[in-house]
Scaffold this motif. Sequence first.
Motif, PDB file in Angstrom:
ATOM      1  N   GLN A 187       0.865  -1.051  -0.003  1.00 20.23           N
ATOM      2  CA  GLN A 187      -0.027  -0.083   0.104  1.00 20.23           C
ATOM      3  C   GLN A 187       0.849   1.261  -0.004  1.00 20.23           C
ATOM      4  OE1 GLN A 187      -1.712   2.157   3.107  1.00 20.23           O
ATOM      5  NE2 GLN A 187      -0.718   1.105   4.853  1.00 20.23           N
ATOM      6  N   PHE A 196      -0.373  -3.877   4.096  1.00 16.99           N
ATOM      7  CA  PHE A 196      -1.537  -4.280   4.869  1.00 16.99           C
ATOM      8  C   PHE A 196      -1.298  -5.654   5.465  1.00 16.99           C
ATOM      9  CE2 PHE A 196      -3.842  -0.720   2.729  1.00 16.99           C
ATOM     10  CZ  PHE A 196      -4.048   0.106   3.810  1.00 16.99           C
ATOM     11  N   PRO A 216      -1.995  -1.948   9.117  1.00 13.19           N
ATOM     12  CA  PRO A 216      -0.914  -1.255   8.391  1.00 13.19           C
ATOM     13  C   PRO A 216       0.245  -1.619   9.182  1.00 13.19           C
ATOM     14  CG  PRO A 216      -2.860   0.135   8.958  1.00 13.19           C
ATOM     15  CD  PRO A 216      -2.849  -0.878   9.970  1.00 13.19           C
ATOM     16  N   SER A 235      -9.084  -1.035   3.891  1.00 10.61           N
ATOM     17  CA  SER A 235      -7.797  -1.143   3.261  1.00 10.61           C
ATOM     18  C   SER A 235      -7.764  -1.278   1.790  1.00 10.61           C
ATOM     19  CB  SER A 235      -6.881  -2.189   3.906  1.00 10.61           C
ATOM     20  OG  SER A 235      -7.669  -3.634   3.587  1.00 10.61           O
TER      21      SER A 235
END
Length: 272
Positions: A187, A196, A216, A235
């Motif tokens: 991410q 994630f 995260p 997410s």
Amino acid sequence: MSAEPKAEDLLRPFEGYRPGAVQGLKQFSFVPDEVRDRLASLALDEDWGENNFVLVKYLAVQVPLSLQQGRYTWFNNQLTLTAGTLQTRYGTPLYIIFERNERPDAAPWFMRIATDRPMADELPQPANLPDWPDIALNSEIVIAHEHILDDNKSRVAFLEHTPPVAQMCAVAGAIQWSIHRRLYIPQLYWGTTSYFVPVYLTSREDITAAPDLVAPVQVQPGYLVARTLLEPYMSYARARVVAPRADQLPTWLVSAWRDHSQHVSEEEDELA
């Protein structure tokens, strides 16, 4: 014919905004709803959320990267960029074309059209995303604070009366379990590469099923840091903007997003 814009002038509207911020894209260009929606309709069918806001977040990451890397062409007073790695259902790349905005009180550019058939003599390539750091499987998991489960008590009610240290150990162990099975997802968080990691606390029988929570995780030298926990659907947007295609994301993430997408606004997503 107007002069080709300088790279520094193209990037100036993004100054003062965090990388990937939608407001930076809006300072650069007016994006008409009909052009945004046409891009969504031309691309492979996927759920971009209310008013296609995840698509706008996608462009907010991809457009400045393309400009920074010179991945654009100037032809017939039009600026042509790829729409990231988006393609039609037949595999044809998609492009977004900008023209100068003559209104002095508005963004300097406006998005004229989304198309799979641009008129430019030379077609640009998609921007390169940054490299993600490797995760060492023996890295220590650092839980940033002892109340990391406070905002998600309903999802892990069985841990409610467990001491904070035990809660932190449970979360760290679940993160480690997923990392050892390489279940983490890249991410971008305001331009910073991270991951994630699905957090399975109640069941690990089916890793295609949605986890209880998602962490995260940021990679640091010798250790990994988890500062918060999210519900799985939260997410999706940040994972989607760096995925070549939506169907390359984990099944559980796509399903969780599909179940919640019409109830999530752009403003709520920015808080995730």
